[in-house]
Design a protein around this motif. Structure first.
Motif, PDB file in Angstrom:
ATOM      1  N   ASN A 238       0.816  -1.222   0.000  1.00  0.00           N
ATOM      2  CA  ASN A 238       0.000   0.000   0.000  1.00  0.00           C
ATOM      3  C   ASN A 238       0.850   1.273   0.000  1.00  0.00           C
ATOM      4  O   ASN A 238       0.586   2.230   0.742  1.00  0.00           O
ATOM      5  CB  ASN A 238      -0.949   0.009   1.202  1.00  0.00           C
ATOM      6  N   MET A 242       7.397  -2.650   3.304  1.00  0.00           N
ATOM      7  CA  MET A 242       7.245  -3.669   4.339  1.00  0.00           C
ATOM      8  C   MET A 242       8.477  -4.570   4.319  1.00  0.00           C
ATOM      9  O   MET A 242       8.822  -5.121   3.277  1.00  0.00           O
ATOM     10  CB  MET A 242       5.995  -4.522   4.087  1.00  0.00           C
ATOM     11  N   MET A 285       6.989  -2.472   9.538  1.00  0.00           N
ATOM     12  CA  MET A 285       6.620  -1.326   8.730  1.00  0.00           C
ATOM     13  C   MET A 285       7.508  -0.135   9.096  1.00  0.00           C
ATOM     14  O   MET A 285       8.107  -0.099  10.184  1.00  0.00           O
ATOM     15  CB  MET A 285       5.146  -0.979   8.947  1.00  0.00           C
ATOM     16  N   LYS A 288       8.354   1.448  12.706  1.00  0.00           N
ATOM     17  CA  LYS A 288       7.822   0.521  13.709  1.00  0.00           C
ATOM     18  C   LYS A 288       8.844  -0.566  14.030  1.00  0.00           C
ATOM     19  O   LYS A 288       9.817  -0.769  13.310  1.00  0.00           O
ATOM     20  CB  LYS A 288       6.529  -0.131  13.206  1.00  0.00           C
ATOM     21  N   PHE A 296       0.441  -7.541  13.843  1.00  0.00           N
ATOM     22  CA  PHE A 296       0.208  -6.552  12.789  1.00  0.00           C
ATOM     23  C   PHE A 296      -1.265  -6.526  12.382  1.00  0.00           C
ATOM     24  O   PHE A 296      -1.869  -5.462  12.235  1.00  0.00           O
ATOM     25  CB  PHE A 296       1.082  -6.868  11.579  1.00  0.00           C
ATOM     26  N   LEU A 297      -1.844  -7.709  12.248  1.00  0.00           N
ATOM     27  CA  LEU A 297      -3.239  -7.794  11.813  1.00  0.00           C
ATOM     28  C   LEU A 297      -4.202  -7.237  12.857  1.00  0.00           C
ATOM     29  O   LEU A 297      -5.268  -6.723  12.524  1.00  0.00           O
ATOM     30  CB  LEU A 297      -3.599  -9.248  11.508  1.00  0.00           C
ATOM     31  N   ARG A 298      -3.831  -7.302  14.136  1.00  0.00           N
ATOM     32  CA  ARG A 298      -4.692  -6.769  15.192  1.00  0.00           C
ATOM     33  C   ARG A 298      -4.762  -5.242  15.156  1.00  0.00           C
ATOM     34  O   ARG A 298      -5.732  -4.641  15.623  1.00  0.00           O
ATOM     35  CB  ARG A 298      -4.218  -7.240  16.572  1.00  0.00           C
ATOM     36  N   GLY A 299      -3.716  -4.609  14.591  1.00  0.00           N
ATOM     37  CA  GLY A 299      -3.688  -3.154  14.587  1.00  0.00           C
ATOM     38  C   GLY A 299      -3.804  -2.529  13.215  1.00  0.00           C
ATOM     39  O   GLY A 299      -3.756  -1.297  13.096  1.00  0.00           O
ATOM     40  N   ASN A 300      -3.927  -3.343  12.184  1.00  0.00           N
ATOM     41  CA  ASN A 300      -3.969  -2.806  10.830  1.00  0.00           C
ATOM     42  C   ASN A 300      -5.017  -3.533  10.003  1.00  0.00           C
ATOM     43  O   ASN A 300      -5.172  -4.753  10.106  1.00  0.00           O
ATOM     44  CB  ASN A 300      -2.609  -2.966  10.149  1.00  0.00           C
ATOM     45  N   LYS A 301      -5.723  -2.770   9.173  1.00  0.00           N
ATOM     46  CA  LYS A 301      -6.712  -3.360   8.289  1.00  0.00           C
ATOM     47  C   LYS A 301      -6.006  -3.876   7.036  1.00  0.00           C
ATOM     48  O   LYS A 301      -5.160  -3.214   6.467  1.00  0.00           O
ATOM     49  CB  LYS A 301      -7.766  -2.334   7.904  1.00  0.00           C
ATOM     50  N   ILE A 302      -6.342  -5.072   6.646  1.00  0.00           N
ATOM     51  CA  ILE A 302      -5.751  -5.675   5.461  1.00  0.00           C
ATOM     52  C   ILE A 302      -6.859  -6.366   4.669  1.00  0.00           C
ATOM     53  O   ILE A 302      -7.825  -6.859   5.255  1.00  0.00           O
ATOM     54  CB  ILE A 302      -4.633  -6.678   5.866  1.00  0.00           C
TER      55      ILE A 302
END
Length: 309
Positions: A238, A242, A285, A288, A296-302
């Motif tokens: 995005n 990464m 990222m 970070k 990562f998935l808990r804090g970021n929309k994918i």
């Protein structure tokens, strides 16, 4: 034994330390010039110089040793029995190679004649070698082409670049001290390298860390391990970079276009590559810290079908 040590980075430090602790006289340490490092651009000693200064060993830092007759004269006056070279970082001229009684020996981080060159540790992982190791070699004018004196090996397994680097530096330190004893006692038989079996490990650049998702997952997973910690394996997510620090190869086929995120969950982020799946399990990222894919998935929309580039 009267020695001179030539080396620069962290890999060389355990070898010099082992020589000192074994009681060898180190008349001079020759290392690359100090450079400005890190964000503060402060001039720092090379790792080898730090150890030499701590042990009150005189340090020489010619910008180019082949253009430093004063360095040659100091070596001639000292008259060493042997010169030990470990990742020094400059070409050493014939005049110095032939100066000591026992010549110059190099501690090279591969099982020669495989992986001659500047980055044998990373390339051992990158090309999928089952074993890596250290070779003590009699130096000549060619690039890592001299006769082999002693070797030690270790499985590569699932080690990353940093882990294999640290292990080989310790193995090399012990092997070098043992080899100096064999040389002094005339108990080592030089073995010529078979040039037909040679491979080359060239310099690594930051660009080498860029992931090509058209490759097979096993190749990318090796790239990730080989380039940890530098330059790191990375891709575009995005519009941001990464870095991928850990991944798995679950052995699943996939027909989605290369780089497509096809699934994600507690186990990681599944990406299509080379007709199969690569599962990303640790990433980072910009700005970070490293984190698990789950964190990562808990804090970021994918979203599925996002393409990594």
């Amino acid at each position: 034994m009267k020695t001179v040590f030539m080396g620069t980075p962290d890999f060389a430090v355990p070898v010099l330390d082992a020589m000192i602790k074994a009681g060898h006289e180190v008349g001079y340490v020759i290392t690359q010039p100090d450079k400005a490092r890190n964000r503060g651009k402060q001039v720092q000693f090379t790792p080898v110089k730090e150890l030499a200064v701590a042990n009150n060993i005189e340090v020489l830092q010619p910008r180019k040793i082949k253009e430093s007759p004063e360095t040659v004269e100091l070596l001639k006056a000292y008259n060493p029995d042997i010169i030990v070279v470990v990742a020094y970082g400059q070409i050493i001229q014939k005049e110095i190679l032939e100066l000591p009684k026992y010549g110059c020996v190099n501690v090279h981080a591969s099982l020669l004649p495989k992986l001659r060159g500047a980055s044998p540790i990373q390339h051992a992982i990158l090309v999928g070698e089952e074993k890596s190791g250290v070779t003590i070699m009699q130096m000549g004018e060619g690039l890592d082409t001299g006769d082999m004196l002693t070797k030690v090996s270790t499985p590569v397994g699932n080690k990353n670049g940093e882990e294999l680097h640290d292990e080989l530096s310790q193995l090399g330190a012990k092997l070098l001290v043992d080899t100096l004893t064999l040389i002094e006692e005339d108990m080592v038989t030089p073995e010529p390298q078979d040039d037909s079996l040679s491979t080359y490990a060239g310099m690594i650049s930051k660009a080498d860390g860029k992931i090509d998702f058209s490759k097979k997952p096993v190749e990318i997973e090796r790239q990730i391990r080989a380039f940890d910690p530098w330059p790191g394996a990375y891709c575009d997510f995005n519009g941001a970079t990464m870095k991928i620090w850990k991944a798995q190869v679950p052995g699943k086929n996939c027909e989605s276009p290369a780089g497509t995120i096809v699934d994600f969950g507690n186990d990681g982020i599944d990406v299509s590559c080379g007709g199969e799946i690569l599962r990303i399990t640790e990433l980072q990222m910009p700005g970070k810290k490293r984190m698990t894919a789950d964190a990562f998935l808990r804090g970021n929309k994918i979203e599925k079908d996002t393409v990594l580039g």
